[in-house]
Design a protein around this motif. Structure first.
Motif, PDB file in Angstrom:
ATOM      1  N   GLY A 258       0.786  -1.234   0.000  1.00 53.65           N
ATOM      2  CA  GLY A 258       0.000   0.000   0.000  1.00 53.65           C
ATOM      3  C   GLY A 258       0.810   1.272   0.000  1.00 53.65           C
ATOM      4  O   GLY A 258       0.242   2.360  -0.083  1.00 53.65           O
ATOM      5  N   VAL A 259       2.124   1.153   0.089  1.00 50.11           N
ATOM      6  CA  VAL A 259       2.987   2.339   0.116  1.00 50.11           C
ATOM      7  C   VAL A 259       3.581   2.537  -1.275  1.00 50.11           C
ATOM      8  O   VAL A 259       4.211   1.622  -1.816  1.00 50.11           O
ATOM      9  N   LYS A 260       3.398   3.731  -1.845  1.00 44.30           N
ATOM     10  CA  LYS A 260       3.933   4.025  -3.159  1.00 44.30           C
ATOM     11  C   LYS A 260       5.428   4.299  -3.047  1.00 44.30           C
ATOM     12  O   LYS A 260       5.861   5.127  -2.251  1.00 44.30           O
ATOM     13  N   LYS A 261       6.194   3.585  -3.870  1.00 49.10           N
ATOM     14  CA  LYS A 261       7.650   3.725  -3.828  1.00 49.10           C
ATOM     15  C   LYS A 261       8.200   3.892  -5.237  1.00 49.10           C
ATOM     16  O   LYS A 261       7.520   3.660  -6.227  1.00 49.10           O
ATOM     17  N   ILE A 262       9.474   4.292  -5.296  1.00 49.39           N
ATOM     18  CA  ILE A 262      10.174   4.410  -6.564  1.00 49.39           C
ATOM     19  C   ILE A 262      11.486   3.648  -6.464  1.00 49.39           C
ATOM     20  O   ILE A 262      12.191   3.733  -5.453  1.00 49.39           O
ATOM     21  N   ALA A 263      11.767   2.832  -7.483  1.00 53.06           N
ATOM     22  CA  ALA A 263      13.021   2.070  -7.536  1.00 53.06           C
ATOM     23  C   ALA A 263      13.869   2.655  -8.668  1.00 53.06           C
ATOM     24  O   ALA A 263      13.507   2.574  -9.836  1.00 53.06           O
ATOM     25  N   ILE A 264      14.991   3.240  -8.304  1.00 54.29           N
ATOM     26  CA  ILE A 264      15.911   3.846  -9.274  1.00 54.29           C
ATOM     27  C   ILE A 264      17.064   2.876  -9.489  1.00 54.29           C
ATOM     28  O   ILE A 264      17.602   2.327  -8.527  1.00 54.29           O
ATOM     29  N   TYR A 265      17.448   2.667 -10.745  1.00 54.28           N
ATOM     30  CA  TYR A 265      18.502   1.691 -11.019  1.00 54.28           C
ATOM     31  C   TYR A 265      19.502   2.229 -12.028  1.00 54.28           C
ATOM     32  O   TYR A 265      19.215   3.142 -12.805  1.00 54.28           O
ATOM     33  N   SER A 266      20.692   1.654 -11.998  1.00 52.01           N
ATOM     34  CA  SER A 266      21.726   1.948 -12.984  1.00 52.01           C
ATOM     35  C   SER A 266      22.462   0.647 -13.274  1.00 52.01           C
ATOM     36  O   SER A 266      22.790  -0.101 -12.347  1.00 52.01           O
ATOM     37  N   THR A 267      22.697   0.355 -14.558  1.00 52.45           N
ATOM     38  CA  THR A 267      23.297  -0.917 -14.979  1.00 52.45           C
ATOM     39  C   THR A 267      24.787  -0.744 -15.232  1.00 52.45           C
ATOM     40  O   THR A 267      25.212   0.208 -15.883  1.00 52.45           O
ATOM     41  N   CYS A 268      25.579  -1.690 -14.701  1.00 54.06           N
ATOM     42  CA  CYS A 268      27.016  -1.682 -14.948  1.00 54.06           C
ATOM     43  C   CYS A 268      27.289  -2.360 -16.286  1.00 54.06           C
ATOM     44  O   CYS A 268      26.836  -3.487 -16.530  1.00 54.06           O
ATOM     45  N   LYS A 277      18.280   1.659  -5.920  1.00 59.72           N
ATOM     46  CA  LYS A 277      17.930   2.462  -4.753  1.00 59.72           C
ATOM     47  C   LYS A 277      16.414   2.557  -4.680  1.00 59.72           C
ATOM     48  O   LYS A 277      15.760   2.953  -5.648  1.00 59.72           O
ATOM     49  N   ILE A 278      15.839   2.191  -3.526  1.00 57.06           N
ATOM     50  CA  ILE A 278      14.385   2.176  -3.350  1.00 57.06           C
ATOM     51  C   ILE A 278      14.024   3.211  -2.291  1.00 57.06           C
ATOM     52  O   ILE A 278      14.569   3.194  -1.180  1.00 57.06           O
ATOM     53  N   ILE A 279      13.099   4.105  -2.655  1.00 55.01           N
ATOM     54  CA  ILE A 279      12.714   5.196  -1.763  1.00 55.01           C
ATOM     55  C   ILE A 279      11.193   5.321  -1.778  1.00 55.01           C
ATOM     56  O   ILE A 279      10.585   5.322  -2.854  1.00 55.01           O
ATOM     57  N   PRO A 280      10.548   5.480  -0.624  1.00 57.89           N
ATOM     58  CA  PRO A 280       9.125   5.812  -0.620  1.00 57.89           C
ATOM     59  C   PRO A 280       8.924   7.226  -1.176  1.00 57.89           C
ATOM     60  O   PRO A 280       9.753   8.109  -0.951  1.00 57.89           O
ATOM     61  N   TYR A 281       7.828   7.418  -1.900  1.00 51.88           N
ATOM     62  CA  TYR A 281       7.567   8.727  -2.480  1.00 51.88           C
ATOM     63  C   TYR A 281       7.477   9.804  -1.411  1.00 51.88           C
ATOM     64  O   TYR A 281       7.991  10.917  -1.582  1.00 51.88           O
ATOM     65  N   TRP A 282       6.835   9.488  -0.314  1.00 48.48           N
ATOM     66  CA  TRP A 282       6.676  10.508   0.722  1.00 48.48           C
ATOM     67  C   TRP A 282       8.030  10.938   1.283  1.00 48.48           C
ATOM     68  O   TRP A 282       8.234  12.101   1.650  1.00 48.48           O
ATOM     69  N   TYR A 283       8.988  10.022   1.301  1.00 49.58           N
ATOM     70  CA  TYR A 283      10.316  10.357   1.816  1.00 49.58           C
ATOM     71  C   TYR A 283      11.097  11.168   0.790  1.00 49.58           C
ATOM     72  O   TYR A 283      11.849  12.093   1.133  1.00 49.58           O
ATOM     73  N   LEU A 284      10.890  10.866  -0.477  1.00 42.75           N
ATOM     74  CA  LEU A 284      11.587  11.586  -1.545  1.00 42.75           C
ATOM     75  C   LEU A 284      11.169  13.050  -1.578  1.00 42.75           C
ATOM     76  O   LEU A 284      11.985  13.947  -1.810  1.00 42.75           O
ATOM     77  N   TYR A 285       9.878  13.302  -1.321  1.00 39.67           N
ATOM     78  CA  TYR A 285       9.347  14.651  -1.427  1.00 39.67           C
ATOM     79  C   TYR A 285       9.075  15.301  -0.069  1.00 39.67           C
ATOM     80  O   TYR A 285       8.354  16.296   0.011  1.00 39.67           O
ATOM     81  N   ARG A 286       9.643  14.761   0.965  1.00 47.39           N
ATOM     82  CA  ARG A 286       9.355  15.278   2.305  1.00 47.39           C
ATOM     83  C   ARG A 286       9.821  16.731   2.469  1.00 47.39           C
ATOM     84  O   ARG A 286       9.129  17.546   3.094  1.00 47.39           O
TER      85      ARG A 286
END
Length: 590
Positions: A258-268, A277-286
């Motif tokens: 139920g928590v909206k999150k964003i997963a940011i990735y970079s490929t080697c 890197k996984i961050i909840p949206y509310w934490y990203l925009y706090r």
């Protein structure tokens, strides 16, 4: 009754209007911020987070690529290949010394293993377990020489009398003699997992965020929580899409319990590892939400304080200030005749008196500056004009001296007559402007003297439009130009005959006078400094071309002056540009 009177009062209206005018932009700003600005800031914030992960992934790529190049250097070392080709006669001490030289050249390598037949040669940390206990040697032996990245595992190492846990990932590959393609053994290089963690550690700012590195099969090879190393992320919501992503970097949005999150990735690029890197949206925009609430609180507080002060000072303070502002605005627009009617003796009255004093002083200073500038311009013009006389007089008298020496006194009368005419035009009873016709007459008298000096080694032609002869120009601007042409065109005894041409014509309401010659021209190093304000070197001084240029600019502005077109050994063309309007209008007949 009192309430009705207060509502109809100017004070109440002013307070009400003030509150509305304050509240309206605050409400409008909140709406715009919520619907537009916040989205833009959020997008930029997301892009910044994605860029940070991308840069960390690039850093990891650099580390892995550097280790790969290190293994290439090992494979290309001739001493190592020679020793492995001759295993039976190998000098073990020398071989270990060779490995140690590679090991000590790198601070990020913890151990190097070489498997040659049944022998194992190693340098680096002292491990409790042998390599065969954790490394699928047989699987590595089945490769064709390509690099195999071995997942991170926990190992015990010995330091002095104690044993400690440490996490390593390794690079493994076959040792092949590229000349004979013979397989010589296996190579593994152990690297501390903390090197990977240090490359992304700066991205961690709290316990809410998750960040780790996983291989292409979803197995975690680096994590701040070491207990999660070796675990799989295949069952996570985001895993399938990230592991299958073909883009170098990006992000996906998902919901986890139920928590909206964003997963940011970079490929080697080196081994397809993924930095995630996984961050909840509310934490990203706090921080953005905190700014929004602070702005709202500041706006409310501002309305309350403003209303309070408007209640106290509305009529008494605003009316005289507004009147004063109107008069100040007039003064700002150039009306320096305004005066404030200062009836009161309070601070506003004193401010009005100070303003009146300031305006009076400004008027006085501006008038003084105008007068000083006018006087300064006159003085500058007189100084520049006066510089011609001693210079010219010197050359004329010098010419008469040579003439008298060579020819005796026969030509002295002609020379002195021409000199008197020149001096009369030069003095001209205070007149600064003369007609072009008078200036040409001045030049002709000067030429008469110079012909006597140079024995008629030059010719001069006049090509003048009749309509331009009545144009009024600053006096004594053509003679110095002709003088330069003659003196520097005939300075050598064997110089070729000098031809000078003076042309005058009208072009686009501008009087153009050209003085051209076929002399030696002007050298580039002299040309670049010839019109500078300071005295120039070599033969052209401020008494000549620079003097003319400054006089014209002082008289008519920066748009006018002289231009020099010259080529060494091919002559010079001096173009004089003067206005052809107002007092110096060329009377061109229709």
């Amino acid at each position: 009754m009192d309430n009705v009177k207060f509502i109809n009062s100017l004070r109440f209206k002013l307070i009400a209007i003030t509150i509305v005018l304050i509240l309206f932009p605050i409400i409008l700003f909140s709406i715009v911020y919520s619907s537009l600005v916040k989205d833009i800031i959020s997008k930029k914030y997301s892009e910044s987070a994605i860029q940070s992960v991308y840069e960390a992934g690039e850093n990891i790529d650099f580390i892995l690529n550097d280790i790969r190049e290190f293994s290439n250097a090992l494979l290309a070392n001739r001493d190592m290949i020679s020793a492995l080709n001759d295993k039976n006669n190998m000098d073990v001490v020398a071989f270990r010394s060779l490995l140690r030289s590679f090991f000590t050249s790198r601070e990020d390598i913890d151990a190097i293993y070489v498997y040659a037949g049944r022998r194992v040669y190693s340098v680096g940390v002292n491990k409790v377990a042998e390599m065969e206990d954790y490394m699928p040697i047989s699987k590595l032996a089945e490769t064709d020489g390509e690099i195999v990245w071995i997942n991170t595992r926990r190992e015990k190492i010995k330091i002095l009398a104690g044993e400690f846990d440490k996490y390593y990932f390794s690079l493994g590959r076959k040792l092949i003699d590229f000349n004979t393609l013979e397989e010589l053994g296996l190579l593994t290089v152990d690297i501390d997992e903390m090197i990977l963690e240090s490359s992304y550690k700066s991205l961690i700012s709290g316990d809410i965020e998750q960040i780790f590195i996983a291989n292409k099969y979803g197995e975690i090879v680096s994590h701040p929580d070491k207990s999660k190393i070796g675990q799989s992320i295949e069952n996570e919501v985001y895993a399938k899409e990230i592991l299958a992503a073909e883009k170098k970097s990006g992000y996906i949005s998902f919901k986890d319990q139920g928590v909206k999150k964003i997963a940011i990735y970079s490929t080697c690029d080196v081994n397809d590892w993924k930095l995630v890197k996984i961050i909840p949206y509310w934490y990203l925009y706090r921080e953005i939400d905190e700014i929004q609430w602070k702005l709202i609180r500041i706006g409310v507080l501002y309305v309350m304080i403003t209303s309070f002060f408007m209640l106290l000072f509305s009529l008494k303070i605003t009316e005289p200030i507004i009147n004063m502002m109107k008069l100040m605005k007039k003064a700002e627009n150039g009306d320096l005749g305004v005066q404030i009617d200062t009836k009161g003796q309070d601070e506003i009255g004193q401010l009005g008196m100070s303003f009146n004093t300031m305006i009076n002083k400004m008027r006085s200073l501006i008038n003084k500056l105008i007068e000083e500038e006018r006087h300064k311009k006159e003085l500058e013009f007189e100084v520049l004009h006066a510089q011609i006389n001693p210079h010219f007089l010197y050359n004329t008298l010098n010419t008469i001296r040579w003439m008298a020496k060579i020819q005796g006194a026969k030509s002295a009368s002609s020379a002195l007559t021409a000199l008197i005419k020149l001096l009369m035009i030069s003095i001209n009873f205070g007149k600064d402007m003369i007609s072009l016709e008078e200036e040409i007459e001045y030049v002709k008298n000067y030429i008469l003297i110079q012909r006597l000096r140079f024995n008629e080694r030059f010719t001069i032609d006049y090509n003048l439009e009749e309509a331009c002869l009545s144009c009024h120009i600053p006096k004594l601007i053509l003679q110095p130009i002709v003088e330069n042409s003659i003196i520097y065109g005939l300075q050598e005894e064997d110089a070729k005959p000098l031809n000078i041409e003076i042309k005058a014509y009208n072009r686009q309401d501008m009087l153009i006078v050209e003085v051209s010659d076929n002399g030696p021209g002007i050298k580039p190093e002299i040309l670049k400094n010839i019109l500078k304000s300071e005295k120039d070197a070599n033969k052209f001084s401020t008494v000549g071309l620079n003097n003319i240029n400054q006089r014209i600019k002082l008289a008519f502005g920066e748009s006018y002056g002289i231009k020099i077109f010259t080529k060494e050994n091919h002559g010079t063309n001096i173009v004089v540009e003067l206005p052809c309007k107002g007092e110096v209008l060329c009377k061109i007949e229709a």
